[in-house]
Design a protein around this motif. Structure first.
Motif, PDB file in Angstrom:
ATOM      1  N   UNK A  19       0.864  -1.180   0.000  1.00 17.77           N
ATOM      2  CA  UNK A  19       0.000   0.000   0.000  1.00 17.77           C
ATOM      3  C   UNK A  19       0.897   1.226   0.000  1.00 17.77           C
ATOM      4  N   UNK A  20       0.667   2.141  -0.939  1.00 10.72           N
ATOM      5  CA  UNK A  20       1.565   3.284  -1.032  1.00 10.72           C
ATOM      6  C   UNK A  20       0.860   4.523  -1.573  1.00 10.72           C
ATOM      7  N   UNK A  21       1.466   5.662  -1.268  1.00 12.65           N
ATOM      8  CA  UNK A  21       0.968   6.965  -1.696  1.00 12.65           C
ATOM      9  C   UNK A  21       1.847   7.479  -2.826  1.00 12.65           C
ATOM     10  N   UNK A  22       1.219   8.031  -3.862  1.00 16.17           N
ATOM     11  CA  UNK A  22       1.949   8.615  -4.982  1.00 16.17           C
ATOM     12  C   UNK A  22       1.561  10.077  -5.138  1.00 16.17           C
ATOM     13  N   UNK A  23       2.573  10.941  -5.217  1.00 13.54           N
ATOM     14  CA  UNK A  23       2.376  12.376  -5.445  1.00 13.54           C
ATOM     15  C   UNK A  23       3.156  12.789  -6.678  1.00 13.54           C
ATOM     16  N   UNK A  24       2.488  13.404  -7.617  1.00  6.30           N
ATOM     17  CA  UNK A  24       3.149  13.900  -8.824  1.00  6.30           C
ATOM     18  C   UNK A  24       3.028  15.414  -8.838  1.00  6.30           C
ATOM     19  N   UNK A  25       4.178  16.115  -9.034  1.00  3.05           N
ATOM     20  CA  UNK A  25       4.136  17.568  -8.905  1.00  3.05           C
ATOM     21  C   UNK A  25       5.165  18.241  -9.806  1.00  3.05           C
ATOM     22  N   UNK A  26       4.920  19.528 -10.088  1.00  6.52           N
ATOM     23  CA  UNK A  26       5.839  20.364 -10.853  1.00  6.52           C
ATOM     24  C   UNK A  26       6.522  21.352  -9.927  1.00  6.52           C
ATOM     25  N   UNK A  27       7.793  21.634 -10.201  1.00  5.32           N
ATOM     26  CA  UNK A  27       8.546  22.661  -9.484  1.00  5.32           C
ATOM     27  C   UNK A  27       8.968  23.754 -10.449  1.00  5.32           C
ATOM     28  N   UNK A  28       8.961  24.990  -9.974  1.00  7.26           N
ATOM     29  CA  UNK A  28       9.663  26.052 -10.687  1.00  7.26           C
ATOM     30  C   UNK A  28      11.129  25.945 -10.302  1.00  7.26           C
ATOM     31  N   UNK A  29      11.971  25.563 -11.227  1.00 11.25           N
ATOM     32  CA  UNK A  29      13.363  25.298 -10.904  1.00 11.25           C
ATOM     33  C   UNK A  29      13.583  23.802 -10.772  1.00 11.25           C
ATOM     34  N   UNK A  30      14.609  23.422 -10.037  1.00  8.28           N
ATOM     35  CA  UNK A  30      14.954  22.011  -9.886  1.00  8.28           C
ATOM     36  C   UNK A  30      15.135  21.647  -8.420  1.00  8.28           C
ATOM     37  N   UNK A  31      14.858  20.400  -8.124  1.00  8.86           N
ATOM     38  CA  UNK A  31      15.058  19.878  -6.779  1.00  8.86           C
ATOM     39  C   UNK A  31      16.514  19.456  -6.621  1.00  8.86           C
TER      40      UNK A  31
END
Length: 275
Positions: free
Chosen positions: A92-104
């Motif tokens: 069982x797992x959580x998935x988050x997909x996201x955009x950043x301004x810039x880079x991580x």
């Protein structure tokens, strides 16, 4: 209004954010049965995976990783990633997909992190917030996701195991924790701690119980097992070597404690890591 325990200060340099989360694209929680296979994909956004229960295998750019309960991994833009479960474990797992301004920061790339208690609580708050249709809750969700990423960056920067708390509100207890962390490869006895810090056994027990909600012996054992898990993942050492390095009284005792905590023996754990 007064701020307790704060000295006078003046901010001389403006603070600018280095991490701007532009958009959360996807957020879902799911359970996969044994023998699940996802052939893989790559995309332009970041993706965070947090394992709540079970075991998840993931392939990232032709390297294989194994995520257990409370583990986190981040896929970077354009990174190929596939996921699967084996015949013996669900996940069982959580998935988050996201955009950043810039880079991580690259420090988080291709690494599996064990979520600290603060990260776990923040993730719970995030999931609760993102599902509520209240004023500014969606904006608050962005803040909570940013907090999770910052905590991951801080843990990697400090090179500490995020699952084990090393700071409390008690400066004296912090000194004891620092000592434990720096001597974790030895056979740390409670009486040795009491003698070194000139403290009674009962006082030490109360400090740990009130601040960390566990006994000193449990804390030491937990930290040793976390370190053992890290070393077994590298496959550089045998089970016996890891037990010896971390000051366990015997390989049998180490194996029994490891299996009781993680549900799998050290040797089985090493065999299950696909590299």
């Amino acid at each position: 209004m007064r701020f307790r325990d704060s000295a006078s200060f003046v901010l001389e340099t403006p603070i600018q954010s280095e991490m701007d989360i532009q958009e959360i694209l996807v957020c879902f929680y799911q359970t996969r049965k044994p023998n699940y296979q996802f052939s893989g994909e790559r995309h332009l956004n970041y993706e965070l995976t947090y394992v709540d229960q079970g075991v998840l295998y993931t392939e990232v750019d032709h390297q294989n990783y194994e995520l257990h309960a409370k583990d986190i991994m981040i896929y970077y833009p354009n990174q190929f990633h596939a996921q699967s479960t084996d015949k013996d474990h669900f996940c069982s797992y959580l998935t988050l997909s996201f955009f950043l301004n810039g880079t991580l920061a690259q420090d988080l790339k291709n690494k599996v992190f064990s979520a600290s208690k603060e990260m776990q609580e923040t993730l719970k708050e995030f999931v609760s917030s993102i599902q509520k249709d209240q004023y500014m809750n969606k904006e608050f969700s962005l803040v909570l996701l940013k907090k999770i990423l910052i905590l991951l960056c801080q843990c990697e920067h400090k090179k500490e195991t995020p699952d084990i708390d090393k700071e409390t509100k008690d400066p004296y207890l912090n000194k004891i924790l620092d000592y434990i962390h720096s001597h974790i490869e030895t056979n740390i006895r409670i009486e040795d701690l009491c003698e070194h810090f000139s403290i009674s056994r009962s006082t030490l027990q109360v400090m740990f119980k009130e601040q960390l909600n566990e006994a000193p012996k449990e804390y030491i054992s937990k930290l040793k097992l976390e370190r053992a898990k890290e070393r077994l993942q590298t496959k550089k050492y045998t089970v016996s070597e890891v037990a010896y390095q971390l000051g366990f009284s015997s390989v049998y005792y180490f194996s029994r404690k490891f299996k009781k905590t993680y549900g799998i023996s050290p040797s089985e754990y090493m065999d299950s890591i696909r590299k």
